[in-house]
Enzyme design. Sequence first.
Site, PDB file in Angstrom:
ATOM      1  N   ARG A  81     -71.935 -39.964 -36.035  1.00  0.00           N
ATOM      2  CA  ARG A  81     -72.621 -39.981 -37.920  1.00  0.00           C
ATOM      3  C   ARG A  81     -71.750 -41.738 -38.258  1.00  0.00           C
ATOM      4  O   ARG A  81     -71.920 -42.185 -39.329  1.00  0.00           O
ATOM      5  CB  ARG A  81     -72.766 -39.304 -39.653  1.00  0.00           C
ATOM      6  CG  ARG A  81     -73.196 -38.250 -38.637  1.00  0.00           C
ATOM      7  CD  ARG A  81     -73.617 -37.242 -40.327  1.00  0.00           C
ATOM      8  NE  ARG A  81     -72.301 -36.782 -40.711  1.00  0.00           N
ATOM      9  CZ  ARG A  81     -71.971 -36.325 -41.663  1.00  0.00           C
ATOM     10  NH1 ARG A  81     -72.398 -36.525 -42.439  1.00  0.00           N
ATOM     11  NH2 ARG A  81     -70.289 -36.040 -42.036  1.00  0.00           N
ATOM     12  N   GLU A  82     -72.033 -42.317 -37.211  1.00  0.00           N
ATOM     13  CA  GLU A  82     -71.194 -43.353 -37.588  1.00  0.00           C
ATOM     14  C   GLU A  82     -71.993 -44.338 -38.206  1.00  0.00           C
ATOM     15  O   GLU A  82     -71.497 -45.366 -38.996  1.00  0.00           O
ATOM     16  CB  GLU A  82     -70.775 -44.405 -35.855  1.00  0.00           C
ATOM     17  CG  GLU A  82     -70.063 -43.515 -34.711  1.00  0.00           C
ATOM     18  CD  GLU A  82     -70.267 -42.475 -33.934  1.00  0.00           C
ATOM     19  OE1 GLU A  82     -71.728 -42.025 -34.362  1.00  0.00           O
ATOM     20  OE2 GLU A  82     -69.823 -41.818 -33.309  1.00  0.00           O
ATOM     21  N   GLU A 108     -75.488 -26.635 -58.343  1.00  0.00           N
ATOM     22  CA  GLU A 108     -75.644 -25.989 -57.410  1.00  0.00           C
ATOM     23  C   GLU A 108     -73.964 -26.702 -56.438  1.00  0.00           C
ATOM     24  O   GLU A 108     -73.988 -26.830 -55.731  1.00  0.00           O
ATOM     25  CB  GLU A 108     -77.057 -26.660 -56.543  1.00  0.00           C
ATOM     26  CG  GLU A 108     -77.709 -26.318 -57.100  1.00  0.00           C
ATOM     27  CD  GLU A 108     -79.670 -26.836 -56.910  1.00  0.00           C
ATOM     28  OE1 GLU A 108     -79.287 -27.043 -55.564  1.00  0.00           O
ATOM     29  OE2 GLU A 108     -80.010 -26.635 -57.208  1.00  0.00           O
ATOM     30  N   LYS A 143     -92.527 -38.870 -46.945  1.00  0.00           N
ATOM     31  CA  LYS A 143     -92.551 -38.523 -45.731  1.00  0.00           C
ATOM     32  C   LYS A 143     -92.864 -39.225 -44.250  1.00  0.00           C
ATOM     33  O   LYS A 143     -93.966 -39.246 -44.651  1.00  0.00           O
ATOM     34  CB  LYS A 143     -92.463 -36.579 -45.531  1.00  0.00           C
ATOM     35  CG  LYS A 143     -91.885 -35.803 -46.397  1.00  0.00           C
ATOM     36  CD  LYS A 143     -90.222 -35.405 -45.863  1.00  0.00           C
ATOM     37  CE  LYS A 143     -88.769 -35.688 -46.974  1.00  0.00           C
ATOM     38  NZ  LYS A 143     -89.652 -34.495 -46.553  1.00  0.00           N
ATOM     39  N   ASP A 190     -87.706 -23.544 -55.327  1.00  0.00           N
ATOM     40  CA  ASP A 190     -88.322 -25.305 -55.164  1.00  0.00           C
ATOM     41  C   ASP A 190     -88.825 -24.735 -53.589  1.00  0.00           C
ATOM     42  O   ASP A 190     -89.257 -24.123 -52.697  1.00  0.00           O
ATOM     43  CB  ASP A 190     -86.488 -25.734 -55.017  1.00  0.00           C
ATOM     44  CG  ASP A 190     -85.976 -26.289 -56.122  1.00  0.00           C
ATOM     45  OD1 ASP A 190     -86.466 -26.245 -56.781  1.00  0.00           O
ATOM     46  OD2 ASP A 190     -84.761 -26.192 -56.037  1.00  0.00           O
ATOM     47  N   ASN A 236     -89.241 -34.784 -41.986  1.00  0.00           N
ATOM     48  CA  ASN A 236     -87.970 -34.802 -42.767  1.00  0.00           C
ATOM     49  C   ASN A 236     -87.434 -35.736 -42.681  1.00  0.00           C
ATOM     50  O   ASN A 236     -86.644 -36.054 -43.947  1.00  0.00           O
ATOM     51  CB  ASN A 236     -87.153 -33.224 -43.444  1.00  0.00           C
ATOM     52  CG  ASN A 236     -86.623 -32.792 -44.453  1.00  0.00           C
ATOM     53  OD1 ASN A 236     -86.743 -33.473 -45.082  1.00  0.00           O
ATOM     54  ND2 ASN A 236     -85.390 -32.061 -44.431  1.00  0.00           N
ATOM     55  N   ARG A 248     -78.200 -41.136 -45.867  1.00  0.00           N
ATOM     56  CA  ARG A 248     -78.717 -39.983 -46.063  1.00  0.00           C
ATOM     57  C   ARG A 248     -79.010 -39.120 -45.027  1.00  0.00           C
ATOM     58  O   ARG A 248     -79.968 -38.264 -43.925  1.00  0.00           O
ATOM     59  CB  ARG A 248     -79.115 -39.175 -47.094  1.00  0.00           C
ATOM     60  CG  ARG A 248     -78.805 -40.082 -48.545  1.00  0.00           C
ATOM     61  CD  ARG A 248     -77.579 -39.360 -48.772  1.00  0.00           C
ATOM     62  NE  ARG A 248     -76.944 -39.633 -49.945  1.00  0.00           N
ATOM     63  CZ  ARG A 248     -76.188 -39.667 -50.729  1.00  0.00           C
ATOM     64  NH1 ARG A 248     -75.760 -38.719 -50.416  1.00  0.00           N
ATOM     65  NH2 ARG A 248     -76.240 -40.456 -51.730  1.00  0.00           N
ATOM     66  N   HIS A 288     -83.685 -41.089 -57.221  1.00  0.00           N
ATOM     67  CA  HIS A 288     -83.363 -41.595 -56.026  1.00  0.00           C
ATOM     68  C   HIS A 288     -82.214 -43.441 -56.447  1.00  0.00           C
ATOM     69  O   HIS A 288     -82.535 -43.787 -55.694  1.00  0.00           O
ATOM     70  CB  HIS A 288     -84.562 -42.473 -54.816  1.00  0.00           C
ATOM     71  CG  HIS A 288     -85.565 -40.832 -54.758  1.00  0.00           C
ATOM     72  ND1 HIS A 288     -85.769 -40.521 -54.207  1.00  0.00           N
ATOM     73  CD2 HIS A 288     -84.188 -40.453 -53.645  1.00  0.00           C
ATOM     74  CE1 HIS A 288     -86.042 -39.319 -53.627  1.00  0.00           C
ATOM     75  NE2 HIS A 288     -84.865 -39.347 -53.361  1.00  0.00           N
TER      76      HIS A 288
END
EC number: 2.1.1.14
Length: 774
Positions: free
Chosen positions: A18-19, A499, A126, A614, A131, A530, A709
């Site tokens: 994940r650089e 959560e 999407k 959900d 996803n 993300r 967001h």
Amino acid sequence: MSQIPVATLGVPRIGRRRELKFALEAYWAGRISQAELLSAAARLREEHWLIQKAMGVTVIPSNDFSLYDHVLDTAVMVGAIPQRYGWDGAAVSLDTYFSMARGSQGRPAGCCHAEGEGVPALEMTKWFDTNYHYLVPEFSPDQEFRLVSTKPLDEFNEAKALGIHTRPMLVGPVSFLKLGKRTDGGDPLALLPRLVPVYAELLRRLAEAGAAWVQIDEPCLVLDLSQDEKRAYAFAYEALAAAGGPKLMLATYFGALGDNLPAAAVLPVAGLHLDLVREPEQLEPALSLLPENCVVSLGVVDGRNVWRADLAALLDRLTPVIASRPGRVELAPSCSLLHVPFDLALETSLDPELKSWLAFAVQKVEELVALSHGLTSGREAVQSLIDAASRALASRASSPRVHDPLVEGRLAGVTPEMARRSVPFSERRACQRERLKLPLFPTTTIGSFPQTAEVRKARAAHLRGEMSYVDYDAFLKRETEKAIRFQEEIGLDVLVHGEFERNDMVQYFGEQLSGFAVTRQSWVQSYGSRCVRPPIIYGDVSRPRPMTVGWARFAQSLTDKPVKGMLTGPVTMLQWSFPRDDVPRETVCRQIALALRDEVADLEAAGIAVIQIDEPALREGLPLRQADRSAYLDWAVECFRLASSGVKPETQIHTHMCYGEFNDIIDAIASMDADVISIETSRSRMELLKAFRVFRYPNDIGPGVFDIHSPRVPPLDEMAALLRKAKDGLDRRQIWVNPDCGLKTRAWEEVRSSLANMVFAARKLREEVQASAS
Ligand SMILES: CN1c2c(nc(N)[nH]c2=O)NC[C@@H]1CNc1ccc(C(=O)N[C@@H](CCC(=O)N[C@@H](CCC(=O)N[C@@H](CCC(=O)O)C(=O)O)C(=O)O)C(=O)O)cc1
Ligand SMILES: N[C@@H](CCS)C(=O)O
Ligand SMILES: [Zn+2]
């Protein structure tokens, strides 16, 4: 025979570790400079090209890299930059690019927004049924296009300088327009004649730079298309063929060309990529329709799932195809490898048997290279690889961990009554009102509160064994209690526990359910920086023990206000995992639904009066073709009902959905029969509520009043105005007040102010209603 070319169609751009995420977030936080961000990005591109080259990939893509999203890159490339970003028409700065991606706080020069109001990001939605989120291009009716950025050319040259000849990839012009929106609601495809010359210019420049081929992605070719849309394809590709650019490999994926095949087969392109995993049967008709000299790219390795390929079966299937089209066949994954994790080798703690069944991006490339060798030099050349794959497949098929007779027996015993609440909504509403005694316009949130660095650090320390279970548990309880006190203070009516114990709304459950495996390092990009680690569903699913009851009971013990039990629904769990491919998706979904049904029963028994399940991915799971949709909706809705219907009338079931339009699935949403549904509506300024109005949706609705967001804090009046709009055409007693979605990505300061404003907005609406009644 010469080597059969191997293409990847794109690799996971986030990087092995994940650089890209870390570089982006450091840049946004001001910890690194623009030059440092750009050089981190260049290092990643180089690394990815070199890995592919070393592994034997012969058709290496360029321009598959993006700092945020490849559709956004395309919009910037052609100058589709809405006025509100204050772009001056020169080269697009990184600030403008990230404003389009994420919104911004300040006021750009020449913008019409008031100081401090900030500029909203482009809409995000999407990417087909994945996803992954793309940014929706926005066009004005008088939109002009021109070649503003030469990113594809620059990255081609960058690879060339490293001695790597790449095949640049582009989002094709028809899909690009179709995926965008016109601000006047008009048809974006009407802009095609203005857009195509820009692509033609780019292709000419790529040819001048030495590009022999370009991969041009037209995933919209697997959707239902009108005659006009098919004509748009013919128009665009005839114009591009005349431009004198490189050869075009037209890439289709995520499904079958189906009835679009005749139109696609006559497009003047030099190659066509087919998704032969989603639709193996389309190969023969395509081969019979395609011109002799057209190169066919065979998408035979699954780019959307993580199961190892059956090399022996593929070699059997591919041998005659190769023989019938010598020199005109390529091997590839079904789609870009963006949607699978980078490298299985990073997973050092996965069970070795399960691991032997899997292939991530690197392993998929190995499979393609092995197939190419086998087809070129004969099976013997890769016999040990074929045998290893066959052994893995055999072990998977016969493994006792895959089949659980108890789960299969329980599934067989499901009755239609299990998927129906005991009394209709009107009666339930009365019992629930009596029990909960909520005011008009009850306020609530969607579940998560900020997952701060501190929360993530504590979890990481606990995982590494540096924080004891007792300390971690105490830390989470303190966070939960703070969240409960905060919600009480600002006056929310139905609370959530926040959560904090969850790394992710799907992975958390995947960690606790049998039949699921979770990973440590196997990240897939969801949007921008993300990422998620989709669990792997390898076997029959069951729930060994309650998963959320302890947290729900703890949170409820702290307050007299109702606290919602919080679960992720069966469809979302399926859709955001890598599901097994040896049974139908609906079977997997029903198994998850039964496991959740038990959890719901346990929450109810623990005294939880409101339970939210959900289902943000219900819409995303919708098949891409209309003809397949009603069958999906039937089982998807049934699974939700199976999970939610075992409770008493006075237990209130909520569901939540974000992303997308509801018009075409409103009857399915209604038949889920949740007592309350919260939906994302603020970005569309309540437009998405229209479907509920027109349908005369009978149950309660919480239209989102602010966009989670964006860091922007919406003023009270703005939210009150949205609520007034929502009230129009709906019964005011139906309306709940909540944000668009969970608040995990936000900072506490933003959440405090936004929610306080939201509660005041609800109070204002209550006062207005009272005033008008008196
Ligand atoms: C609602 N959304 C979701 C989708 N899919 C899901 N599976 N889950 C979702 O919630 N799809 C649609 C949307 C997409 N939205 C988002 C929003 C936010 C994220 C996100 O924040 N992702 C995080 C990773 C989340 C996570 O798994 N966190 C873990 C691990 C954290 C971590 O990286 N730990 C480090 C060490 C940390 C340290 O030492 O400080 C490590 O392991 O190396 C956790 O909290 O434990 C992200 O960072 O991208 C995703 C989708
Ligand atoms: N309960 C989840 C839903 C996200 S779609 C959350 O609040 O994050
Ligand atoms: Zn949501």
